[in-house]
Structures are given as C-alpha cells and as structure tokens.
Design a protein around this motif. Sequence first.
Motif, PDB file in Angstrom:
ATOM      1  N   ARG A  95       0.806  -1.223   0.000  1.00  0.00           N
ATOM      2  CA  ARG A  95       0.000   0.000   0.000  1.00  0.00           C
ATOM      3  C   ARG A  95       0.834   1.266   0.000  1.00  0.00           C
ATOM      4  NH1 ARG A  95      -4.510  -2.338   4.098  1.00  0.00           N
ATOM      5  NH2 ARG A  95      -4.595  -4.331   3.055  1.00  0.00           N
ATOM      6  N   HIS A  96       2.060   1.175   0.430  1.00  0.00           N
ATOM      7  CA  HIS A  96       2.934   2.346   0.441  1.00  0.00           C
ATOM      8  C   HIS A  96       3.648   2.528  -0.891  1.00  0.00           C
ATOM      9  CE1 HIS A  96       5.469  -1.086   1.326  1.00  0.00           C
ATOM     10  NE2 HIS A  96       6.449  -0.399   0.798  1.00  0.00           N
ATOM     11  N   ALA A  97       3.531   1.531  -1.770  1.00  0.00           N
ATOM     12  CA  ALA A  97       4.282   1.530  -3.030  1.00  0.00           C
ATOM     13  C   ALA A  97       3.939   2.739  -3.892  1.00  0.00           C
ATOM     14  CB  ALA A  97       4.012   0.250  -3.799  1.00  0.00           C
ATOM     15  N   ARG A  98       4.937   3.223  -4.564  1.00  0.00           N
ATOM     16  CA  ARG A  98       4.755   4.311  -5.521  1.00  0.00           C
ATOM     17  C   ARG A  98       5.160   3.780  -6.891  1.00  0.00           C
ATOM     18  NH1 ARG A  98       2.188   8.663  -3.727  1.00  0.00           N
ATOM     19  NH2 ARG A  98       3.472  10.114  -4.817  1.00  0.00           N
ATOM     20  N   MET A  99       4.345   4.021  -7.859  1.00  0.00           N
ATOM     21  CA  MET A  99       4.658   3.617  -9.224  1.00  0.00           C
ATOM     22  C   MET A  99       4.947   4.889  -9.990  1.00  0.00           C
ATOM     23  SD  MET A  99       1.513   0.948  -9.582  1.00  0.00           S
ATOM     24  CE  MET A  99       0.466   2.343  -9.767  1.00  0.00           C
ATOM     25  N   SER A 100       6.187   5.080 -10.341  1.00  0.00           N
ATOM     26  CA  SER A 100       6.615   6.336 -10.962  1.00  0.00           C
ATOM     27  C   SER A 100       6.257   7.461 -10.001  1.00  0.00           C
ATOM     28  CB  SER A 100       5.971   6.574 -12.323  1.00  0.00           C
ATOM     29  OG  SER A 100       5.784   5.421 -13.054  1.00  0.00           O
ATOM     30  N   SER A 101       5.419   8.366 -10.464  1.00  0.00           N
ATOM     31  CA  SER A 101       5.000   9.464  -9.599  1.00  0.00           C
ATOM     32  C   SER A 101       3.524   9.338  -9.233  1.00  0.00           C
ATOM     33  CB  SER A 101       5.250  10.794 -10.308  1.00  0.00           C
ATOM     34  OG  SER A 101       4.494  10.832 -11.492  1.00  0.00           O
ATOM     35  N   ARG A 102       2.912   8.174  -9.559  1.00  0.00           N
ATOM     36  CA  ARG A 102       1.486   7.983  -9.295  1.00  0.00           C
ATOM     37  C   ARG A 102       1.263   7.258  -7.975  1.00  0.00           C
ATOM     38  NH1 ARG A 102       0.211   4.673 -14.117  1.00  0.00           N
ATOM     39  NH2 ARG A 102      -1.396   3.931 -12.727  1.00  0.00           N
ATOM     40  N   SER A 103       0.169   7.504  -7.359  1.00  0.00           N
ATOM     41  CA  SER A 103      -0.195   6.827  -6.116  1.00  0.00           C
ATOM     42  C   SER A 103      -0.686   5.421  -6.425  1.00  0.00           C
ATOM     43  CB  SER A 103      -1.299   7.617  -5.421  1.00  0.00           C
ATOM     44  OG  SER A 103      -1.799   6.890  -4.331  1.00  0.00           O
ATOM     45  N   ASN A 104      -0.532   4.529  -5.474  1.00  0.00           N
ATOM     46  CA  ASN A 104      -1.007   3.156  -5.581  1.00  0.00           C
ATOM     47  C   ASN A 104      -2.527   3.085  -5.358  1.00  0.00           C
ATOM     48  OD1 ASN A 104      -0.704   0.358  -5.786  1.00  0.00           O
ATOM     49  ND2 ASN A 104      -0.262   0.121  -3.626  1.00  0.00           N
ATOM     50  N   LEU A 105      -3.105   4.101  -4.726  1.00  0.00           N
ATOM     51  CA  LEU A 105      -4.541   4.143  -4.460  1.00  0.00           C
ATOM     52  C   LEU A 105      -5.296   4.494  -5.743  1.00  0.00           C
ATOM     53  CD1 LEU A 105      -6.862   4.127  -2.330  1.00  0.00           C
ATOM     54  CD2 LEU A 105      -6.471   6.590  -2.120  1.00  0.00           C
ATOM     55  N   VAL A 106      -6.289   3.668  -6.082  1.00  0.00           N
ATOM     56  CA  VAL A 106      -7.072   3.908  -7.298  1.00  0.00           C
ATOM     57  C   VAL A 106      -8.326   4.708  -6.965  1.00  0.00           C
ATOM     58  CG1 VAL A 106      -8.247   2.827  -9.251  1.00  0.00           C
ATOM     59  CG2 VAL A 106      -6.234   1.738  -8.264  1.00  0.00           C
ATOM     60  N   PHE A 107      -9.129   4.206  -6.039  1.00  0.00           N
ATOM     61  CA  PHE A 107     -10.342   4.882  -5.588  1.00  0.00           C
ATOM     62  C   PHE A 107     -10.805   4.232  -4.292  1.00  0.00           C
ATOM     63  CE2 PHE A 107     -11.752   1.781  -8.857  1.00  0.00           C
ATOM     64  CZ  PHE A 107     -12.558   0.953  -8.091  1.00  0.00           C
ATOM     65  N   ARG A 108     -11.892   4.714  -3.749  1.00  0.00           N
ATOM     66  CA  ARG A 108     -12.519   4.121  -2.567  1.00  0.00           C
ATOM     67  C   ARG A 108     -13.940   3.723  -2.931  1.00  0.00           C
ATOM     68  NH1 ARG A 108      -9.578   5.255   2.013  1.00  0.00           N
ATOM     69  NH2 ARG A 108      -7.933   6.796   1.715  1.00  0.00           N
ATOM     70  N   MET A 109     -14.386   2.615  -2.325  1.00  0.00           N
ATOM     71  CA  MET A 109     -15.750   2.154  -2.591  1.00  0.00           C
ATOM     72  C   MET A 109     -16.425   1.794  -1.277  1.00  0.00           C
ATOM     73  SD  MET A 109     -15.196  -1.600  -4.212  1.00  0.00           S
ATOM     74  CE  MET A 109     -14.102  -2.774  -3.455  1.00  0.00           C
ATOM     75  N   LEU A 110     -17.740   1.864  -1.271  1.00  0.00           N
ATOM     76  CA  LEU A 110     -18.512   1.526  -0.084  1.00  0.00           C
ATOM     77  C   LEU A 110     -18.852   0.045  -0.082  1.00  0.00           C
ATOM     78  CD1 LEU A 110     -20.976   4.533  -0.007  1.00  0.00           C
ATOM     79  CD2 LEU A 110     -18.977   4.160   1.445  1.00  0.00           C
ATOM     80  N   LEU A 111     -18.564  -0.619   1.050  1.00  0.00           N
ATOM     81  CA  LEU A 111     -18.924  -2.024   1.217  1.00  0.00           C
ATOM     82  C   LEU A 111     -19.790  -2.157   2.467  1.00  0.00           C
ATOM     83  CD1 LEU A 111     -15.504  -3.781   0.504  1.00  0.00           C
ATOM     84  CD2 LEU A 111     -17.470  -3.575  -1.028  1.00  0.00           C
ATOM     85  N   PRO A 112     -20.929  -2.841   2.364  1.00  0.00           N
ATOM     86  CA  PRO A 112     -21.770  -3.047   3.543  1.00  0.00           C
ATOM     87  C   PRO A 112     -20.995  -3.824   4.604  1.00  0.00           C
ATOM     88  CG  PRO A 112     -22.887  -3.771   1.545  1.00  0.00           C
ATOM     89  CD  PRO A 112     -21.480  -3.453   1.171  1.00  0.00           C
ATOM     90  N   CYS A 113     -21.160  -3.441   5.884  1.00  0.00           N
ATOM     91  CA  CYS A 113     -20.355  -4.094   6.919  1.00  0.00           C
ATOM     92  C   CYS A 113     -21.152  -4.576   8.129  1.00  0.00           C
ATOM     93  CB  CYS A 113     -19.201  -3.206   7.337  1.00  0.00           C
ATOM     94  SG  CYS A 113     -19.652  -1.605   8.000  1.00  0.00           S
ATOM     95  N   ALA A 114     -22.441  -4.689   8.063  1.00  0.00           N
ATOM     96  CA  ALA A 114     -23.279  -5.304   9.106  1.00  0.00           C
ATOM     97  C   ALA A 114     -22.969  -4.809  10.505  1.00  0.00           C
ATOM     98  CB  ALA A 114     -23.196  -6.821   9.009  1.00  0.00           C
ATOM     99  N   GLU A 115     -22.939  -5.748  11.477  1.00  0.00           N
ATOM    100  CA  GLU A 115     -22.842  -5.360  12.887  1.00  0.00           C
ATOM    101  C   GLU A 115     -21.504  -4.763  13.293  1.00  0.00           C
ATOM    102  OE1 GLU A 115     -23.242  -9.236  13.055  1.00  0.00           O
ATOM    103  OE2 GLU A 115     -25.241  -8.962  12.246  1.00  0.00           O
ATOM    104  N   GLU A 116     -20.399  -5.214  12.678  1.00  0.00           N
ATOM    105  CA  GLU A 116     -19.075  -4.795  13.142  1.00  0.00           C
ATOM    106  C   GLU A 116     -18.871  -3.292  13.031  1.00  0.00           C
ATOM    107  OE1 GLU A 116     -19.407  -7.135  10.760  1.00  0.00           O
ATOM    108  OE2 GLU A 116     -18.752  -8.987  11.713  1.00  0.00           O
ATOM    109  N   GLY A 117     -19.395  -2.703  12.021  1.00  0.00           N
ATOM    110  CA  GLY A 117     -19.213  -1.272  11.807  1.00  0.00           C
ATOM    111  C   GLY A 117     -17.899  -0.975  11.105  1.00  0.00           C
TER     112      GLY A 117
END
Length: 134
Positions: A95-117
């Motif tokens: 997750r800390h990796a850098r590819m050239s000058s771009r971030s490794n993070l693409v986007f964020r998505m919502l996932l249902p997570c029930a009781e745990e929160g």
Amino acid sequence: PLEDLRLEIRALGEAPERAAEEGVYARGLFLEGARWDSAANTLAECTSSGPSAGLRGPCPPIWLVARAAADGAGLAPPAAEGLFYECPVYVLPQRHARMSSRSNLVFRMLLPCAEEGPNHWVCRGLAALSQLDD
C-alpha cells in the motif's frame, strides 16, 4: 471536464446478468483482511478453513458510474441502508508503493459491513486489490 465528475461505486451481491444501463460493472478485485459473505451481502471475518480460507479472497462485483459533482454524487451511502466501510482499492498489495509518480490508491468504494461497523474494518486494515503478488 474530468475534474467536474465524481465516481459512485457500489458493491453488488452477485454478478449482473446483463450490461449496466448506466455506468459499468466490474469484477476481478480481491479483498485483503476480510471475506465477502455473499449470503448476507456483507463483509465478514476471514476463515481458517474451507474455500474462503486465508486473508485474501474475491471481492464482489462492483458498479461504477460517473456523475457530475453538482449532482451530489460521491461516497455517501443511500439513506437507511445500514453501515458501510469506505474501502480503499489499491493497484498493488504494497500500500505504500509508488509507481513512478502515481499513487497506488485507485479509488474508494462503499462495502456493507453489518454489525461490526466501519471502525472494525479500519483496524483490520481491510483493502481491495486489483492484483496479487503471489
């Protein structure tokens, strides 16, 4: 312009049988730190045995659609649908990796997570990956 667009991204319980009328369906991501419980349509703890054993497993298919920022699109979950975890999606497992000058993070998505929160999954370090290095 692209700056005026926001992605709306949702996990689907199962693979759709036909093409999306709006946006696109995508599959092939992996979850690291949790498994997908398709019966309950939610995140679940990893198991130590069986077909979903281990820390990594398949992510459910997702639906992506671009909306104008003025439409209020974004990661806000629909009202009265329960708890959601804002899951980061990375290109690489490092997750800390850098590819050239771009971030490794693409986007964020919502996932249902029930009781745990959502905080439970933050502590687990749950993320989705587009590829594995195994």
